[in-house]
Design a protein around this motif. Structure first.
Motif, PDB file in Angstrom:
ATOM      1  N   THR A  26       0.834  -1.203   0.000  1.00 52.23           N
ATOM      2  CA  THR A  26       0.000   0.000   0.000  1.00 52.23           C
ATOM      3  C   THR A  26       0.872   1.256   0.000  1.00 52.23           C
ATOM      4  N   ILE A  27       0.269   2.346  -0.381  1.00 55.95           N
ATOM      5  CA  ILE A  27       0.953   3.646  -0.469  1.00 55.95           C
ATOM      6  C   ILE A  27       0.669   4.432   0.810  1.00 55.95           C
ATOM      7  N   PRO A  28       1.609   5.151   1.414  1.00 54.16           N
ATOM      8  CA  PRO A  28       3.019   5.196   1.033  1.00 54.16           C
ATOM      9  C   PRO A  28       3.725   3.883   1.366  1.00 54.16           C
ATOM     10  N   ARG A  29       4.721   3.541   0.564  1.00 56.70           N
ATOM     11  CA  ARG A  29       5.485   2.317   0.787  1.00 56.70           C
ATOM     12  C   ARG A  29       6.183   2.371   2.141  1.00 56.70           C
ATOM     13  N   ASP A  47      -1.911   2.601  -5.772  1.00 59.98           N
ATOM     14  CA  ASP A  47      -0.906   1.707  -5.181  1.00 59.98           C
ATOM     15  C   ASP A  47      -0.535   0.526  -6.082  1.00 59.98           C
ATOM     16  N   GLY A  48      -0.929   0.615  -7.337  1.00 50.33           N
ATOM     17  CA  GLY A  48      -0.552  -0.453  -8.276  1.00 50.33           C
ATOM     18  C   GLY A  48      -1.286  -1.750  -7.994  1.00 50.33           C
ATOM     19  N   ASP A  49      -0.738  -2.857  -8.540  1.00 51.86           N
ATOM     20  CA  ASP A  49      -1.360  -4.172  -8.347  1.00 51.86           C
ATOM     21  C   ASP A  49      -1.468  -4.465  -6.854  1.00 51.86           C
ATOM     22  N   GLY A  50      -2.583  -5.022  -6.447  1.00 54.51           N
ATOM     23  CA  GLY A  50      -2.764  -5.372  -5.045  1.00 54.51           C
ATOM     24  C   GLY A  50      -3.098  -4.151  -4.227  1.00 54.51           C
ATOM     25  N   GLN A 103       2.263   7.866  -8.724  1.00 59.00           N
ATOM     26  CA  GLN A 103       3.083   7.571  -7.536  1.00 59.00           C
ATOM     27  C   GLN A 103       4.250   8.541  -7.467  1.00 59.00           C
ATOM     28  N   GLU A 104       4.599   9.103  -8.620  1.00 52.90           N
ATOM     29  CA  GLU A 104       5.703  10.046  -8.670  1.00 52.90           C
ATOM     30  C   GLU A 104       5.143  11.445  -8.514  1.00 52.90           C
TER      31      GLU A 104
END
Lengths: 778, 187
Positions: free
Chosen positions: A498-501, B60-63, B90-91
């Motif tokens: 999940t974000i943020p990593r 958050d991409g895949d998953g 994300q950037e």
């Protein structure tokens, strides 16, 4: 004129007296001895012993004994040969009467678990199969796994022709330990598309133990192990070696292997180097584009005896490979997979052959350094110490956007350090006791250069193991009992999905227990029964716990589960062995393995939506499983020249909790061969063709029926039949010997797909292949 | 014997030395610049009016969390100018994936599939070889209806395959980089 007469007298004098002088030099020495089969310990009759340079020779009697009388003092190279065995040269510095106790290795795969004989020293009660040096050299074009396939009950899980891993009685990867020179091969063994990084040409012997538990070895095996063993350097003071070259028509592959060795009381050394290159392989009708591969390997072996009871050896090996993966098997999502399944011939198939390796491809480097010392305390007990370090570097490249194809999509580096101390003692009552302690540290790191979230996290793992093994011969029985305990610590640092990593840490601690017992009972001189039972536990591996992400090859999202517990396996084997002289031999191995909490990838109901489309989700879950089967091998020597062999292997694997078959288990197969070996050498001009053999072999692989339609994307392929031919001969030259081989695989160019080859979703398997091999021994 | 002791001491020492290094190093989080988090398909009516944006966003991409998919409503018997924008959000600032596609236009092609009667999507751009890309398109509606519009991006398709340049995916091959489906109403 006078001078001429003087000269003639002088010559006459020499002619008359030389034999006398010779006699006085002592030409009454005798070389005697016996030849035994190295694997069974049984005497070898009709073996030839000769000194080529002096044209002296004899053959062995029914007890394997021979005698060469009236030999002068001096240095000799003695050649020994036997039908079905690899010829051997021994160097002797003859000063007194000498007794040679020699062993020879059968070139055809031997069944080690043969009937107990008084002279036969057993190593284990567990079923052991061996691939000899000659077989390795004759199949130099094949990788380790494909070579092992010649053993009944061993199959290979492939991802195209270049990537394959061995499967022993149904188990592979995390559940099968491969030992390279006594050190458990470390690397990314979890991956179904990761081949073991071992050059089989470095080995002199490859052993497969289809056992219930291999307690002596560290690593997460559930019974079976594969041992790749380079031999000790022979006590031969001259420089010797061999050069092997092969060419194969399918893929226009070339390979060169060079081995050199020399024994010196100060230090004995041996080097081994292999270079291989092959281009696009071909099925029966079309090319498999981007399936070339290349390999460059090297090994160094050093041995030194510091005193009579203390010696040290060093082993260094480096394995480097680049393997192309079929371009048409690289897909983006489930729709692509479905499209590929519909096609007869994969996308991107071209009519041109090429040696070029583009993405998708793998680049793997594996280096091993091992130092081993052996110390004899006295004649009955000795100590072994081993230290080994391994470095595994794996990079996998995918077809990517904006020049990123040159950046690996997976980049892993693994360091592994191993230390072992072992004590062995033979008591007065012949009881053998082996105890050992082992430490292993693994440091696995993802290289962030990929620009992708890693599939498995970084981790450190510490393993400590202790074991005790004891064996004893009692009248007609041989008994073996063993115990093992392992403590495994894993320190894992993962990246959140999940974000943020974020960095997530996990610390695990597992304990593994193993116990085993075995018993061989010799009913008569030609019949024996053995029974083995073993209990083993295996802790979940890092990929099973923490995998997370898309597995491109199978178009599925794989997810680990932190709730996994250790697998517990109970395996029983019963083996029957019969051998009537050299005429007939029979081996039958029946096994049943029950694995509680068997870890497997279970397809979930969830379909996960991503920007690339929808993907099925697979999760590591546990169930109770059973694996059972039978391996039957029979050999019949019709006459001295003609031998037939028949192998049958049957296996079933079931998920007991869900009442379903287990996927990706081998199919049943039946294999037969007829070998004709000319008992006398054939004369061609001035040369003698020795051990001239013609072999016809056939394998039929049954369709996998133990699977349900809903368990796979596509039905398993139908059964197939492959015919092979092999012709080989040895030619003795003045100081060297030459071996020539010609092999034809898939002789009738059958188009087929194999259940255990993951590329079966996309393309046919390999078509006809002719291999020519030349091996020069000097 | 002294030699033996030396060897043992060295080996044990080496093992201990190696085992004492602790995994306190923090892994470097990779810079996921290749990830496509967002697809915006902006449809601007040729006759003027508010543009409709069909969007797919999975930060958050895949998953992780599920993507947010926004469909749209079009008017019947109208022509829209379509523009696709791909982003990596994300950037920061957002990575411009559209530019990456344009750089390698011969190796990329969008395909549009719909089950709404009368709705057509025509290519409105060309790569260096004169073949369509699909970043620019023209969408035409006729009848009223409900259904889906699927946008597919293929990497390394065979653009010379039969029917590929006219938007038929059957013989395109290659790999799917994007496959998103929007709910669309034509009223």
């Amino acid at each position: 004129m006078k001078k001429e007469i003087e000269l003639k007298i002088y010559i006459l004098f020499i002619i008359i007296f030389i034999p006398v002088f010779g006699f006085s030099q002592n030409c009454s020495l005798t070389i005697s001895g016996n030849i035994k089969d190295s694997d069974t310990g049984l005497p070898l009759e009709f073996g030839n012993v000769y000194i080529k340079t002096h044209s002296i020779g004899t053959s062995t009697d029914s007890r394997g004994s021979f005698q060469l009388p009236n030999i002068c003092k001096g240095n000799y190279h003695i050649t020994i040969s036997h039908i079905g065995c690899e010829s051997k040269q021994i160097f002797v510095q003859l000063t007194t009467d000498t007794v040679l106790n020699l062993t020879m290795e059968h070139s055809i795969n031997t069944l080690e678990g043969v009937v107990l004989s008084a002279k036969y020293t057993l190593k284990t009660t567990q079923n052991t199969n061996i691939i000899s040096k000659q077989n390795i050299v004759d199949n130099a074009n094949e990788n380790l796994s494909n070579m092992l396939e010649s053993i009944n009950g061993v199959s290979t899980l492939k991802n195209g022709s270049g990537i394959s891993k061995p499967v022993v009685n149904g188990l592979y990867g995390n559940r099968l330990t491969i030992l390279n020179n006594g050190v458990s091969q470390s690397g990314q063994q979890w991956g179904n598309d990761h081949s073991p990084e071992i050059d089989p040409l470095v080995a002199n012997k490859i052993k497969v133990i289809k056992g219930t538990s291999a307690l002596e070895y560290m690593g997460s095996n559930l019974g079976s192990v594969i041992l790749v063993e380079p031999k000790k350097i022979e006590r031969e003071p001259h420089l010797h070696g061999s050069a092997n070259y092969f060419f194969e028509t399918n893929g226009l592959g070339n390979g060169l292997n060079l081995q050199l060795q020399q024994y010196n009381p100060k230090i004995a050394w041996k080097i081994n180097g292999t270079l291989k290159k092959s281009g696009d392989k071909k099925t029966a009708t079309y090319y498999l584009n981007n399936t070339g591969n290349q390999e460059a390997n090297f090994a160094l072996q050093l041995q030194k005896s510091f005193s009579e009871n203390f010696s040290t050896d060093l082993y260094f090996s480096t394995f480097n490979t680049e393997i192309g993966v079929l371009r048409g098997s690289h897909i983006g999502n489930l729709t692509d997979l479905e499209e590929a399944l519909e096609r007869e011939i994969p996308f991107f198939t071209e009519d041109d052959f090429s040696y070029k390796i583009d993405a998708p491809k793998q680049q793997v480097h594996h280096h091993l350094l091992k130092i081993h010392s052996n110390y004899f305390i006295d004649d009955t007990q000795w100590l072994d110490f081993t230290f080994a370090g391994q470095l595994n570097n794996r990079k996998e490249f995918d077809v990517r956007r904006s020049g990123r194809t040159d950046i690996p999509a997976l980049s892993l580096q693994q360091y592994c350090y191993f230390f072992e101390g072992k004590h062995q003692k033979i008591f007065k009552n012949k009881l053998k006791l082996k105890t050992g302690v082992q430490f292993n540290i693994t440091d696995n790191t993802n290289n962030p250069e990929t620009g992708l979230l890693p599939l498995i996290p970084d981790y450190f793992s510490y393993e400590t193991g202790v074991y005790l093994l004891t064996s004893k011969k009692l009248n007609k029985s041989f008994l073996e009992i063993g115990l093992r305990y392992d403590d495994v610590k894993q320190n894992v640092v993962a990246i959140s999905s999940t974000i943020p990593r974020e960095i997530i840490r996990y610390n695990n601690n597992f304990q593994n227990f193993s116990a085993s017992g075995g018993w061989i009972y010799s009913v008569s001189d030609c019949f024996s029964i053995s029974y083995n039972m073993g209990y083993t536990t295996r802790n979940p591996a890092i990929n099973e716990l923490y995998s997370s992400g898309l597995h491109q090859g199978v178009s599925g999202i794989e997810e680990g589960s932190t709730a996994l517990q250790s697998e517990k396996s109970l395996k029983t084997t019963i083996e029957f062995n019969a051998k009537i002289k050299d005429k007939f031999s029979f081996e039958s191995l029946i096994y049943y393995q029950n694995i509680n909490d068997f870890i497997y990838l279970n397809p979930q109901d969830e379909i996960r939506l991503t920007i690339r489309g929808a993907f099925p989700v697979f999760k590591y879950e546990q169930t109770n499983a059973e694996i059972y089967g039978i391996d039957i091998s029979g050999k019949y020597q019709i006459n001295t020249s003609l031998q037939t062999k028949l192998d049958y292997s049957f296996i079933r694997a079931n998920d007991l909790s869900n009442n379903l078959p287990l996927i990706n288990f081998p199919t049943n197969n039946i294999r037969g061969s007829i070998v004709y070996e000319f008992s006398k050498s054939i004369t061609v001009g001035e040369k003698q063709l020795e051990n001239f053999t013609i072999e016809l072999n056939n394998i039929y692989v049954f369709k996998q029926k133990n699977i349900l339609i809903q368990q796979d994307f596509v039905l398993p392929p139908t059964g197939y039949n492959l015919l092979g031919i092999k012709i080989a001969t040895d030619v003795q030259l003045k100081k060297t010997s030459l071996r020539l081989t010609t092999k034809v695989d898939n002789a009738i160019n059958v188009a087929y797909r194999d259940y255990l080859n993951r590329q079966r979703y996309f393309a046919n398997d390999l078509g006809v292949n002719v291999t020519f091999g030349v091996s020069l021994k000097f | 014997m002294t030699k033996l002791k030396t060897v043992i001491t060295t080996l044990v020492g080496a093992t201990l030395a190696l085992s004492s290094c602790k995994p306190d190093e923090v892994p470097v989080i990779p810079n996921e610049e290749e990830v496509i988090t967002t697809l915006n398909y902006t449809l601007t009516p040729n006759t003027g009016g508010t543009a409709i944006v069909l969007s797919f966003q999975d930060l958050d991409g895949d998953g992780g969390n599920a993507p947010i998919i926004t469909g749209g409503t079009l008017e019947s018997n109208k022509t829209y100018t379509g523009e696709l924008v791909l982003l990596n959000e994300q950037e920061s600032p957002s990575g411009n994936i559209t530019a990456e596609i344009q750089e390698e236009d011969e190796d990329h092609q969008f395909f549009f599939q719909t089950n709404i009667a009368g709705l057509t999507v025509a290519y409105n751009d060309q790569d260096t070889n004169g073949n369509p890309i699909g970043l620019q398109s023209t969408v035409t509606t006729t009848d009223v209806g409900n259904g889906t519009l699927k946008v597919i991006l293929r990497h390394e398709p065979n653009k010379s395959g039969s029917g590929v340049t006219s938007g038929d995916i059957t013989n395109a091959g290659g790999e799917t980089d994007i496959e998103v489906t929007f709910n669309v109403i034509v009223q």
